[in-house]
Design a protein around this motif. Structure first.
Motif, PDB file in Angstrom:
ATOM      1  N   LEU A 195       0.809  -1.216   0.000  1.00 55.87           N
ATOM      2  CA  LEU A 195       0.000   0.000   0.000  1.00 55.87           C
ATOM      3  C   LEU A 195       0.845   1.270   0.000  1.00 55.87           C
ATOM      4  O   LEU A 195       0.377   2.334  -0.403  1.00 55.87           O
ATOM      5  CB  LEU A 195      -0.959   0.012   1.191  1.00 55.87           C
ATOM      6  CG  LEU A 195      -2.079  -1.017   1.150  1.00 55.87           C
ATOM      7  CD1 LEU A 195      -2.885  -0.964   2.440  1.00 55.87           C
ATOM      8  CD2 LEU A 195      -2.974  -0.810  -0.054  1.00 55.87           C
ATOM      9  N   GLN A 196       2.081   1.179   0.432  1.00 52.51           N
ATOM     10  CA  GLN A 196       2.948   2.346   0.481  1.00 52.51           C
ATOM     11  C   GLN A 196       3.601   2.657  -0.861  1.00 52.51           C
ATOM     12  O   GLN A 196       4.190   3.734  -1.019  1.00 52.51           O
ATOM     13  CB  GLN A 196       4.024   2.163   1.543  1.00 52.51           C
ATOM     14  CG  GLN A 196       3.471   2.208   2.950  1.00 52.51           C
ATOM     15  CD  GLN A 196       4.542   2.010   4.000  1.00 52.51           C
ATOM     16  OE1 GLN A 196       5.634   2.544   3.881  1.00 52.51           O
ATOM     17  NE2 GLN A 196       4.231   1.239   5.026  1.00 52.51           N
ATOM     18  N   ARG A 197       3.479   1.763  -1.809  1.00 51.10           N
ATOM     19  CA  ARG A 197       4.052   2.034  -3.127  1.00 51.10           C
ATOM     20  C   ARG A 197       3.290   3.175  -3.792  1.00 51.10           C
ATOM     21  O   ARG A 197       2.071   3.286  -3.675  1.00 51.10           O
ATOM     22  CB  ARG A 197       4.010   0.781  -4.000  1.00 51.10           C
ATOM     23  CG  ARG A 197       4.956  -0.305  -3.538  1.00 51.10           C
ATOM     24  CD  ARG A 197       5.196  -1.352  -4.616  1.00 51.10           C
ATOM     25  NE  ARG A 197       4.019  -1.707  -5.385  1.00 51.10           N
ATOM     26  CZ  ARG A 197       3.375  -2.860  -5.287  1.00 51.10           C
ATOM     27  NH1 ARG A 197       3.786  -3.784  -4.451  1.00 51.10           N
ATOM     28  NH2 ARG A 197       2.318  -3.110  -6.038  1.00 51.10           N
ATOM     29  N   LYS A 198       3.994   4.001  -4.496  1.00 54.82           N
ATOM     30  CA  LYS A 198       3.405   5.187  -5.125  1.00 54.82           C
ATOM     31  C   LYS A 198       2.477   4.843  -6.296  1.00 54.82           C
ATOM     32  O   LYS A 198       1.601   5.611  -6.646  1.00 54.82           O
ATOM     33  CB  LYS A 198       4.517   6.103  -5.640  1.00 54.82           C
ATOM     34  CG  LYS A 198       5.454   6.577  -4.560  1.00 54.82           C
ATOM     35  CD  LYS A 198       5.003   7.885  -4.018  1.00 54.82           C
ATOM     36  CE  LYS A 198       6.043   8.434  -3.071  1.00 54.82           C
ATOM     37  NZ  LYS A 198       5.530   8.834  -1.825  1.00 54.82           N
ATOM     38  N   ASP A 199       2.670   3.684  -6.915  1.00 55.23           N
ATOM     39  CA  ASP A 199       1.916   3.352  -8.116  1.00 55.23           C
ATOM     40  C   ASP A 199       0.584   2.647  -7.835  1.00 55.23           C
ATOM     41  O   ASP A 199      -0.043   2.140  -8.756  1.00 55.23           O
ATOM     42  CB  ASP A 199       2.767   2.505  -9.058  1.00 55.23           C
ATOM     43  CG  ASP A 199       3.185   1.177  -8.435  1.00 55.23           C
ATOM     44  OD1 ASP A 199       3.107   1.049  -7.206  1.00 55.23           O
ATOM     45  OD2 ASP A 199       3.599   0.277  -9.190  1.00 55.23           O
ATOM     46  N   GLN A 200       0.136   2.640  -6.586  1.00 55.96           N
ATOM     47  CA  GLN A 200      -1.116   1.972  -6.248  1.00 55.96           C
ATOM     48  C   GLN A 200      -2.313   2.842  -6.611  1.00 55.96           C
ATOM     49  O   GLN A 200      -2.327   4.041  -6.350  1.00 55.96           O
ATOM     50  CB  GLN A 200      -1.182   1.660  -4.755  1.00 55.96           C
ATOM     51  CG  GLN A 200      -0.261   0.582  -4.296  1.00 55.96           C
ATOM     52  CD  GLN A 200      -0.607  -0.768  -4.875  1.00 55.96           C
ATOM     53  OE1 GLN A 200      -1.655  -0.985  -5.454  1.00 55.96           O
ATOM     54  NE2 GLN A 200       0.314  -1.689  -4.735  1.00 55.96           N
ATOM     55  N   ASP A 201      -3.324   2.235  -7.212  1.00 56.30           N
ATOM     56  CA  ASP A 201      -4.596   2.926  -7.385  1.00 56.30           C
ATOM     57  C   ASP A 201      -5.594   2.315  -6.399  1.00 56.30           C
ATOM     58  O   ASP A 201      -5.318   1.299  -5.762  1.00 56.30           O
ATOM     59  CB  ASP A 201      -5.096   2.844  -8.824  1.00 56.30           C
ATOM     60  CG  ASP A 201      -5.326   1.409  -9.295  1.00 56.30           C
ATOM     61  OD1 ASP A 201      -5.177   0.484  -8.484  1.00 56.30           O
ATOM     62  OD2 ASP A 201      -5.658   1.218 -10.478  1.00 56.30           O
TER      63      ASP A 201
END
Length: 86
Positions: free
Chosen positions: A58-64
């Motif tokens: 969830l901390q990854r920037k590319d999550q929608d």
């Protein structure tokens, strides 16, 4: 670190400066060697491992939001499976 903690508590149990220290170390030793403590520790390791994977994803920037909700649902299923299978 578990074995190191046990070693230190045994030393305190044998060579504590007063009876209160020796008794407290002895009581803690009994608690740490109890099955319930070991079981709870093992369970928490598994649960926190699953939740850590979710947190990292969830901390990854590319999550929608759709992908994030799918990850949450997968985590819920994994936790439910762990609960159902003992």
């Amino acid at each position: 670190m578990y074995s190191s903690i046990i070693d230190v508590l045994e030393i305190i149990k044998e060579n504590g400066s007063n009876a209160d220290q020796r008794a407290e170390a002895n009581g803690i030793l009994h608690l740490l060697e109890d099955f319930d403590f070991a079981f709870t520790l093992h369970l928490m390791k598994n649960v926190l491992g699953i939740l850590n994977e979710l947190s990292q994803a969830l901390q990854r920037k590319d999550q929608d939001i759709i992908n994030a909700m799918n990850l949450v649902n997968i985590t819920k299923l994994r936790l439910q499976t762990m609960r159902d299978n003992g």
